[in-house]
Design a protein around this motif. Sequence first.
Motif, PDB file in Angstrom:
ATOM      1  N   MET A   1       0.818  -1.220   0.000  1.00 25.73           N
ATOM      2  CA  MET A   1       0.000   0.000   0.000  1.00 25.73           C
ATOM      3  C   MET A   1       0.853   1.272   0.000  1.00 25.73           C
ATOM      4  SD  MET A   1      -2.892  -1.114  -0.450  1.00 25.73           S
ATOM      5  CE  MET A   1      -3.992   0.262  -0.222  1.00 25.73           C
ATOM      6  N   PHE A   2       1.982   1.246   0.695  1.00 27.80           N
ATOM      7  CA  PHE A   2       2.859   2.406   0.719  1.00 27.80           C
ATOM      8  C   PHE A   2       3.439   2.672  -0.668  1.00 27.80           C
ATOM      9  CE2 PHE A   2       7.255   4.026   1.146  1.00 27.80           C
ATOM     10  CZ  PHE A   2       6.961   5.283   1.655  1.00 27.80           C
TER      11      PHE A   2
ATOM     12  N   LYS B   1       2.226   1.641  -3.476  1.00 27.05           N
ATOM     13  CA  LYS B   1       1.149   1.932  -4.430  1.00 27.05           C
ATOM     14  C   LYS B   1       0.970   3.440  -4.594  1.00 27.05           C
ATOM     15  CE  LYS B   1      -3.706   1.192  -5.397  1.00 27.05           C
ATOM     16  NZ  LYS B   1      -4.990   0.689  -4.931  1.00 27.05           N
ATOM     17  N   ALA B   2       1.014   4.164  -3.479  1.00 26.05           N
ATOM     18  CA  ALA B   2       0.851   5.618  -3.541  1.00 26.05           C
ATOM     19  C   ALA B   2       1.973   6.261  -4.354  1.00 26.05           C
ATOM     20  CB  ALA B   2       0.819   6.197  -2.125  1.00 26.05           C
TER      21      ALA B   2
ATOM     22  N   SER C   1       1.691   4.632  -8.453  1.00 24.80           N
ATOM     23  CA  SER C   1       0.443   4.672  -9.225  1.00 24.80           C
ATOM     24  C   SER C   1       0.472   5.682 -10.363  1.00 24.80           C
ATOM     25  CB  SER C   1      -0.755   4.965  -8.315  1.00 24.80           C
ATOM     26  OG  SER C   1      -1.029   3.859  -7.508  1.00 24.80           O
ATOM     27  N   LYS C   2       0.857   6.924 -10.076  1.00 25.50           N
ATOM     28  CA  LYS C   2       0.850   7.945 -11.115  1.00 25.50           C
ATOM     29  C   LYS C   2       1.861   7.636 -12.234  1.00 25.50           C
ATOM     30  CE  LYS C   2       0.845  12.870 -11.994  1.00 25.50           C
ATOM     31  NZ  LYS C   2       1.661  14.043 -11.794  1.00 25.50           N
TER      32      LYS C   2
END
Length: 141
Positions: free
Chosen positions: A115-116, A118-119, A122-123
């Motif tokens: 999750m860390f 992913k942030a 992602s972009k």
Amino acid sequence: MVKFESEVKHVPYSQERVYTKLADLNNLASVRERLDLLKDKLEGKLEDMSFDQDSLTLKVQGISLTLRIVEREPMKCIKFEGDKTPIPLNLWIQILPVTDVEAKMRVTIGAEVNMFMKAMVSKPLKEGVDKLADMLAMIPY
């Protein structure tokens, strides 16, 4: 696994022509010749590109990424896997017929990230999948 999909791109060539060109990465020599033009469009993010029949290496913002073809589904799909990439990565190029002289394609990237991460990724991954699809749609097949 987090997935990022490009928009569906229409290509004015048959499904067979598109697949045949992309299934052997040596056929991308014409793209290599136009890399300098693409560099401007990609705002300097793509620094270099090299390839052989089964792999493609991109240098993006100082990081080298190698994608190797791991599966070819004739006329429909080419699957790549990241080779020594910073994160486990897969890429699929799906090709579908529209008519005898037109095809459509979609590029999908799958990445195994927590999750860390992913942030953070992602972009760039979403931008990357869209730019790759745009580039593939511009190739003269």
